[in-house]
Design a protein around this motif. Structure first.
Motif: not given
Length: 67
Positions: A20, A23-33
């Protein structure tokens, strides 16, 4: 064909909290995991092991000397 790098695929197991958070970090930054994980791996520092640390330690046993 000259490849820039060799690709090795890995699988990691994450706890739900870790997943989670990623996923939140990726959503906030717009970067893929994959980019986030790759950057974290690149930021790891590696120290050289001394020769004594590279060998398997020898086990020593205290054995009484019989006279």
């Amino acid at each position: 064909m000259n490849k820039k790098w060799a690709i090795k695929r890995i699988t990691i197991n994450l706890a739900s909290v870790e997943s989670e958070k990623l996923e939140k970090y990726c959503a906030n930054t717009g970067r893929p995991a994959t980019d986030v994980i790759r950057e974290l791996i690149r930021s790891l520092s590696i120290t050289e092991l001394s020769a004594s640390e590279q060998t398997t330690p020898t086990l020593k046993y205290d054995v009484p000397i019989l006279k």
